[in-house]
Design a protein around this motif. Structure first.
Motif, PDB file in Angstrom:
ATOM      1  N   MET A  26     -44.635 -39.299  23.192  1.00 61.22           N
ATOM      2  CA  MET A  26     -44.694 -38.474  21.989  1.00 61.22           C
ATOM      3  C   MET A  26     -46.108 -38.277  21.461  1.00 61.22           C
ATOM      4  N   GLY A  27     -47.066 -38.986  22.031  1.00 55.93           N
ATOM      5  CA  GLY A  27     -48.444 -38.849  21.570  1.00 55.93           C
ATOM      6  C   GLY A  27     -48.746 -39.629  20.298  1.00 55.93           C
ATOM      7  N   TYR A  28     -47.983 -40.670  20.055  1.00 53.53           N
ATOM      8  CA  TYR A  28     -48.202 -41.550  18.908  1.00 53.53           C
ATOM      9  C   TYR A  28     -48.681 -42.902  19.409  1.00 53.53           C
ATOM     10  N   CYS A  29     -49.205 -43.715  18.504  1.00 50.83           N
ATOM     11  CA  CYS A  29     -49.510 -45.089  18.893  1.00 50.83           C
ATOM     12  C   CYS A  29     -48.254 -45.935  18.701  1.00 50.83           C
ATOM     13  N   THR A  30     -48.176 -47.025  19.423  1.00 51.91           N
ATOM     14  CA  THR A  30     -47.007 -47.894  19.377  1.00 51.91           C
ATOM     15  C   THR A  30     -46.733 -48.387  17.967  1.00 51.91           C
ATOM     16  N   ARG A  31     -47.782 -48.657  17.216  1.00 51.16           N
ATOM     17  CA  ARG A  31     -47.624 -49.124  15.840  1.00 51.16           C
ATOM     18  C   ARG A  31     -46.834 -48.114  14.999  1.00 51.16           C
ATOM     19  N   ASN A  32     -47.091 -46.829  15.201  1.00 54.28           N
ATOM     20  CA  ASN A  32     -46.357 -45.810  14.449  1.00 54.28           C
ATOM     21  C   ASN A  32     -44.885 -45.787  14.845  1.00 54.28           C
ATOM     22  N   ILE A  33     -44.613 -45.895  16.134  1.00 60.31           N
ATOM     23  CA  ILE A  33     -43.219 -45.917  16.601  1.00 60.31           C
ATOM     24  C   ILE A  33     -42.492 -47.092  15.952  1.00 60.31           C
ATOM     25  N   ARG A  34     -43.126 -48.246  15.960  1.00 60.88           N
ATOM     26  CA  ARG A  34     -42.535 -49.442  15.359  1.00 60.88           C
ATOM     27  C   ARG A  34     -42.263 -49.208  13.864  1.00 60.88           C
ATOM     28  N   ARG A  35     -43.213 -48.604  13.181  1.00 55.10           N
ATOM     29  CA  ARG A  35     -43.063 -48.343  11.741  1.00 55.10           C
ATOM     30  C   ARG A  35     -41.936 -47.342  11.481  1.00 55.10           C
ATOM     31  N   TYR A  36     -41.868 -46.270  12.275  1.00 56.26           N
ATOM     32  CA  TYR A  36     -40.808 -45.278  12.093  1.00 56.26           C
ATOM     33  C   TYR A  36     -39.431 -45.897  12.314  1.00 56.26           C
ATOM     34  N   GLU A  37     -39.327 -46.748  13.313  1.00 59.35           N
ATOM     35  CA  GLU A  37     -38.032 -47.344  13.637  1.00 59.35           C
ATOM     36  C   GLU A  37     -37.641 -48.454  12.661  1.00 59.35           C
ATOM     37  N   THR A  38     -38.604 -49.091  12.054  1.00 56.55           N
ATOM     38  CA  THR A  38     -38.316 -50.168  11.106  1.00 56.55           C
ATOM     39  C   THR A  38     -38.086 -49.640   9.694  1.00 56.55           C
ATOM     40  N   ASN A  39     -38.988 -48.794   9.247  1.00 55.09           N
ATOM     41  CA  ASN A  39     -38.942 -48.314   7.862  1.00 55.09           C
ATOM     42  C   ASN A  39     -38.334 -46.924   7.732  1.00 55.09           C
ATOM     43  N   GLY A  40     -38.198 -46.226   8.848  1.00 59.65           N
ATOM     44  CA  GLY A  40     -37.724 -44.853   8.800  1.00 59.65           C
ATOM     45  C   GLY A  40     -38.851 -43.922   8.399  1.00 59.65           C
ATOM     46  N   THR A  41     -38.554 -42.665   8.346  1.00 53.36           N
ATOM     47  CA  THR A  41     -39.525 -41.667   7.940  1.00 53.36           C
ATOM     48  C   THR A  41     -38.783 -40.476   7.370  1.00 53.36           C
TER      49      THR A  41
END
Length: 75
Positions: A26-41
């Motif tokens: 998706m062109g994101y960093c892993t930290r962002n994926i983790r944040r989206y999946e944990t906290n939502g967006t």
């Protein structure tokens, strides 16, 4: 919303991808994926990127969250 995060994680797991693989795809960093999946967006650009990547409609991601919420309230 955390329900959106759960939906995003479910899409990734259904595609059998790690967070690292999903981030690369998706062109994101892993930290962002983790944040989206944990906290939502609620960022529609992110939701649309997930929808494109996993070949679903963005509305289906959002409706999935709605129905998960209804289920937790009434069951």
């Amino acid at each position: 919303s955390q329900l959106i995060g759960k939906s995003l994680k479910a899409l990734r797991l259904k595609a059998n991808l790690t967070q690292d693989e999903a981030a690369y795809k998706m062109g994101y960093c892993t930290r962002n994926i983790r944040r989206y999946e944990t906290n939502g967006t609620t960022n529609l650009d992110v939701i649309n990127r997930y929808a494109e990547t996993y070949e679903v409609r963005a509305i289906d991601i959002l409706l999935g969250c709605f129905f998960m919420r209804i289920k937790t309230l009434y069951l």
